[in-house]
Design a protein around this motif. Structure first.
Motif, PDB file in Angstrom:
ATOM      1  N   TYR A  66     -11.308  22.289  36.521  1.00 52.76           N
ATOM      2  CA  TYR A  66     -11.287  21.396  37.685  1.00 52.76           C
ATOM      3  C   TYR A  66     -10.820  20.001  37.289  1.00 52.76           C
ATOM      4  O   TYR A  66     -10.923  19.590  36.138  1.00 52.76           O
ATOM      5  N   THR A  67     -10.332  19.270  38.289  1.00 53.43           N
ATOM      6  CA  THR A  67      -9.899  17.897  38.061  1.00 53.43           C
ATOM      7  C   THR A  67     -11.151  17.032  37.881  1.00 53.43           C
ATOM      8  O   THR A  67     -12.226  17.390  38.369  1.00 53.43           O
ATOM      9  N   PRO A  68     -11.006  15.912  37.178  1.00 57.56           N
ATOM     10  CA  PRO A  68     -12.160  15.022  36.992  1.00 57.56           C
ATOM     11  C   PRO A  68     -12.796  14.638  38.331  1.00 57.56           C
ATOM     12  O   PRO A  68     -14.020  14.564  38.446  1.00 57.56           O
ATOM     13  N   GLU A  69     -11.953  14.426  39.360  1.00 59.89           N
ATOM     14  CA  GLU A  69     -12.484  14.023  40.664  1.00 59.89           C
ATOM     15  C   GLU A  69     -13.363  15.131  41.236  1.00 59.89           C
ATOM     16  O   GLU A  69     -14.458  14.882  41.759  1.00 59.89           O
ATOM     17  N   ASP A  70     -12.840  16.393  41.157  1.00 58.18           N
ATOM     18  CA  ASP A  70     -13.603  17.507  41.708  1.00 58.18           C
ATOM     19  C   ASP A  70     -14.895  17.728  40.918  1.00 58.18           C
ATOM     20  O   ASP A  70     -15.929  18.071  41.494  1.00 58.18           O
ATOM     21  N   ARG A  71     -14.789  17.528  39.596  1.00 58.27           N
ATOM     22  CA  ARG A  71     -16.000  17.686  38.773  1.00 58.27           C
ATOM     23  C   ARG A  71     -17.030  16.641  39.179  1.00 58.27           C
ATOM     24  O   ARG A  71     -18.204  16.941  39.335  1.00 58.27           O
ATOM     25  N   GLY A 115      -6.937  24.549  45.967  1.00 53.26           N
ATOM     26  CA  GLY A 115      -7.075  23.183  45.468  1.00 53.26           C
ATOM     27  C   GLY A 115      -6.347  22.993  44.154  1.00 53.26           C
ATOM     28  O   GLY A 115      -5.827  23.949  43.575  1.00 53.26           O
ATOM     29  N   TRP A 116      -6.285  21.743  43.738  1.00 49.75           N
ATOM     30  CA  TRP A 116      -5.646  21.442  42.456  1.00 49.75           C
ATOM     31  C   TRP A 116      -6.552  21.861  41.318  1.00 49.75           C
ATOM     32  O   TRP A 116      -7.759  21.625  41.345  1.00 49.75           O
ATOM     33  N   SER A 166      -5.055  29.139  44.536  1.00 51.69           N
ATOM     34  CA  SER A 166      -5.801  29.837  45.573  1.00 51.69           C
ATOM     35  C   SER A 166      -6.834  30.664  44.836  1.00 51.69           C
ATOM     36  O   SER A 166      -6.488  31.460  43.968  1.00 51.69           O
ATOM     37  N   ILE A 167      -8.124  30.454  45.127  1.00 50.94           N
ATOM     38  CA  ILE A 167      -9.138  31.159  44.343  1.00 50.94           C
ATOM     39  C   ILE A 167     -10.083  31.963  45.225  1.00 50.94           C
ATOM     40  O   ILE A 167     -10.323  31.622  46.387  1.00 50.94           O
ATOM     41  N   VAL A 168     -10.559  33.057  44.655  1.00 51.22           N
ATOM     42  CA  VAL A 168     -11.618  33.845  45.285  1.00 51.22           C
ATOM     43  C   VAL A 168     -12.684  34.066  44.234  1.00 51.22           C
ATOM     44  O   VAL A 168     -12.392  34.549  43.145  1.00 51.22           O
ATOM     45  N   THR A 179      -7.754  33.896  40.466  1.00 41.47           N
ATOM     46  CA  THR A 179      -7.042  32.655  40.761  1.00 41.47           C
ATOM     47  C   THR A 179      -5.543  32.928  40.797  1.00 41.47           C
ATOM     48  O   THR A 179      -5.024  33.619  39.931  1.00 41.47           O
ATOM     49  N   ARG A 180      -4.889  32.397  41.811  1.00 38.39           N
ATOM     50  CA  ARG A 180      -3.433  32.517  41.891  1.00 38.39           C
ATOM     51  C   ARG A 180      -2.817  31.131  41.848  1.00 38.39           C
ATOM     52  O   ARG A 180      -3.361  30.199  42.442  1.00 38.39           O
ATOM     53  N   ASP A 181      -1.693  31.015  41.177  1.00 36.87           N
ATOM     54  CA  ASP A 181      -0.963  29.747  41.144  1.00 36.87           C
ATOM     55  C   ASP A 181       0.016  29.762  42.314  1.00 36.87           C
ATOM     56  O   ASP A 181       1.001  30.492  42.288  1.00 36.87           O
ATOM     57  N   ILE A 182      -0.291  28.994  43.360  1.00 42.77           N
ATOM     58  CA  ILE A 182       0.608  28.985  44.522  1.00 42.77           C
ATOM     59  C   ILE A 182       1.221  27.606  44.694  1.00 42.77           C
ATOM     60  O   ILE A 182       1.494  27.158  45.811  1.00 42.77           O
ATOM     61  N   THR A 183       1.450  26.940  43.548  1.00 47.60           N
ATOM     62  CA  THR A 183       2.031  25.594  43.591  1.00 47.60           C
ATOM     63  C   THR A 183       3.365  25.585  44.342  1.00 47.60           C
ATOM     64  O   THR A 183       3.604  24.724  45.184  1.00 47.60           O
TER      65      THR A 183
END
Lengths: 499, 156
Positions: free
Chosen positions: A189-194, A216-217, A229-231, A249-253
């Motif tokens: 996770y990003t620092p912000e999300d953490r 999310g990022w 995209s995560i489940v 997790t899928r990379d849908i960038t």
């Protein structure tokens, strides 16, 4: 095995040892047998024969180590198992075992130490299950997951530490299994999300609802970000205890970028539309006020030219009077122009209240607006009605009929036919003449403001009449058109919803 | 209670060209009645209220009808109408709007504010002559005038 209280079944034949032995003997799904304290087989049931391949005669008295592979035997596994069972009272494991024919099977084994009333070891009870099929299915499944590269599929323990890792996870997130297993999944996770506690929220949601889905990022090993995209699915054991989570997790960038781009274009477009609408509204109100403000000076020009001619005719010569006439008629012409422009602009600003309108009545009122209505043939059935704004419909008809009369062949009055008929839920109204006709290349243009095909000298007019017709009909939800060619006359038509 | 004594017309018009052409048309129509022109709503209020020089009612009599332009600086026609209809003594004087716009919003607003008639300024002198004659014949000649209420007395 739970010890059955002796007094309970003593009097029942079911409580006898013989009955119990027969039960054990007949069990087929489990190998159930006894070993003596040194590990020699003492009893054998049907399940044992089925799973391991030995008959009771063959195996009783043999050492149980033959069920182990060569390597396990060399490593002293059989002895270790008995030692553990003797010390703990109980030992459980899963592992490869060897059948009589030498083939392997995946066994789930429970060994229980059996002691007499004085606590002396008299042997071991052994229950073995053949789990080869389940093991193979798991194996296949694990391999399948490990080989998936498009999705990161991994598992977490109940606290969120990574427990397994597939090649997709390695590809997407950049960590190898060795590097990441055991670490907490919040590393992704990003620092912000953490800081916002998102990883904990994800697990809490999955725990509460069974699963969590989101986008999310996320951060790769190299620090770069990707749109994921995560489940997350919570895994519970038979007792309902949380044992961990699976995470896909899928990379849908790329998809995200495309969507963002589409969204941005849509926003830009919307902005442009809004700006254009504002510009149009500005233009409308501009032309409206210009037209309005033009009329006052025009009135003055015409009025004072007339006053001059009337009051001073006696002292002006013929040329001066001619000039005054020209000033006056120019002002009148311009006034008509302003009037038509005003009308055109008002047509777009006003809301036209549509109502059932008799086409015949509209034609009548159109004719009332015209000064010379000779040579007009009206073929409009009295019962035909359209949804229209009556004055606007009359205006459109008046303009069309006026045009049809105006563009006659030199020296001959036009014969004009106004006809109407129902046509697929609409009413088609046609105004036809046998006048000079219009070259098809001009058919589009003549509906635009100020488009004139002829000099004002030969055919008077403001060049706005047809633009008014087009806008009027379109504002009432209809369409207009033209069939014409030079020398063949013209048929202007419009269609409005039939009542 | 007195009937309006004269057949005077008060023209409220800020545009001098329009005003002059209308005045000329009245003259040419041979209208004997005096026509007074003021330049905006503010002056019209002063005239009707008899302020300043307008106190001299023999010179500036109350009109039988007011011809009112709407689009004027300072106090516009709508504001003047609203004011007029709240004046206890002169509130009944008929007002004929004579203006540029035939926008239905303007028309409705004028009637709501108390206009008795609404005319659009004609484009040509020929039409101006006709309008002027009609106004004179109808509003001065045919129309029954209301009675004005004198200060301190109840109206009827």
């Amino acid at each position: 095995m739970t010890t059955v209280p002796q007094n309970r079944f003593r009097r029942s034949p079911l409580g006898s040892d013989a009955v119990f032995r027969r039960l054990v003997d007949s069990v087929e799904d489990y190998a159930i047998f006894m070993l003596d304290p040194r590990g020699y087989v003492a009893t054998w049931n049907r399940g044992a024969e089925r799973i391991k391949g030995y008959s009771a005669e063959e195996i009783i008295g043999q050492h149980f180590s033959r069920f182990y592979s060569q390597r396990d035997q060399e490593a002293g596994r059989p002895e270790a198992v008995l030692r553990a069972a003797a010390e703990e009272g109980h030992y459980q494991e899963e592992g490869w075992r060897i059948r009589k024919d030498g083939s392997r099977f995946w066994a789930s084994v429970v060994v229980t130490a059996v002691r007499d009333d004085d606590g002396a070891l008299i042997g071991f009870g052994k229950i073995t299950r053949d789990l080869t099929e389940r093991r193979q299915a798991e194996q296949r499944y694990r391999l399948l997951i490990e080989r998936v590269t498009d999705y990161a599929i991994f598992s977490l323990d109940a606290r969120g530490n990574i427990a397994s890792w597939n090649s997709g996870a390695e590809r997407i997130k950049g960590y190898s299994a060795e590097e990441i297993i055991g670490r907490h999944f919040s590393s992704f996770y990003t620092p912000e999300d953490r800081a916002a506690g998102l990883p904990q929220k994800v697990l809490a949601t999955a725990r509460a609802n069974g699963h969590y889905e989101g986008e999310g990022w996320r951060v790769r090993k190299d620090g770069s970000r990707f749109w994921a995209s995560i489940v997350v699915t919570a895994i519970f054991d038979e007792e309902g205890q949380l044992t961990g989570f699976s995470k896909v997790t899928r990379d849908i960038t790329e998809r995200k970028q495309l969507l963002d781009e589409i969204r941005r274009h849509a926003q830009e477009l919307e902005l442009q539309v809004r700006e254009r609408e504002a510009t149009n509204a500005d233009l409308e109100s501009f032309s409206y006020s210009v037209s309005h403000d033009l009329r006052a000076p025009l009135r003055a020009i015409e009025g004072f030219a007339t006053a001059l001619r009337e009051d001073y005719a006696a002292i002006l010569d013929e040329t001066a009077n001619d000039y005054l006439d020209r000033i006056g008629s120019a002002a009148v012409r311009m006034n008509r122009l302003v009037h038509d422009l005003l009308h055109y602009s008002r047509l777009s600003r006003l809301d036209l209240a549509l109502e059932p309108t008799s086409v015949h009545a509209a034609v009548e009122s159109a004719l009332a607006q015209l000064t010379n209505i000779e040579g007009i043939d009206i073929r409009v059935p009295g019962e035909l009605s359209v949804m229209a704004h009556p004055p606007t419909l009359a205006q459109a008809l008046s303009n069309l009929i006026g045009n049809a009369l105006k563009f006659h062949v030199a020296g001959r009055q036009s014969h004009v036919v106004v006809a109407a008929r129902p046509l697929e839920g609409k009413v088609r109204v046609e105004v036809s003449d046998d006048g000079i006709g219009i070259d098809p290349v001009y058919h589009e243009r003549i509906f635009q403001v100020f488009e004139r095909l002829h000099a004002a000298d030969s055919y008077a007019g403001t060049g706005i009449g047809l633009a008014i017709v087009k806008r009027a009909i379109e504002r009432m939800g209809g369409k207009v058109g033209l069939d014409s060619s030079p020398g063949q006359g013209s048929t202007f038509w419009f269609e409005l919803p039939k009542v | 209670m007195l009937p309006i004594p004269t057949g005077v017309i008060l023209l409220v018009e800020d545009n001098t060209d329009d005003a002059d052409l209308i005045l000329r048309a009245f003259e040419r129509a041979g209208v004997a009645n005096a026509i007074h022109r003021v330049e905006d709503g503010h002056q019209a209020m002063a005239y009707l209220a008899g302020e300043g020089k307008y106190a001299e009612r023999l010179m500036y009599p109350l009109p039988a009808v007011i011809l009112l332009d709407l689009n004027m600086p300072r106090i516009n026609g709508f504001q003047f109408l609203v004011w007029l209809r709240t004046q206890s003594e002169i509130r009944r004087i008929p007002v004929v709007v004579l203006t540029e716009s035939k926008d239905s919003a303007s028309v409705n607003r004028a009637y709501d504010a108390g206009a008795n008639s609404y005319l659009v300024k004609p484009a040509t002198s020929e039409e101006i002559n006709r309008v002027v004659e009609d106004v004179e014949r109808y509003w001065v000649g045919m129309n029954e005038r209301p009675r004005l209420i004198l200060k301190g007395k109840a109206g009827d």
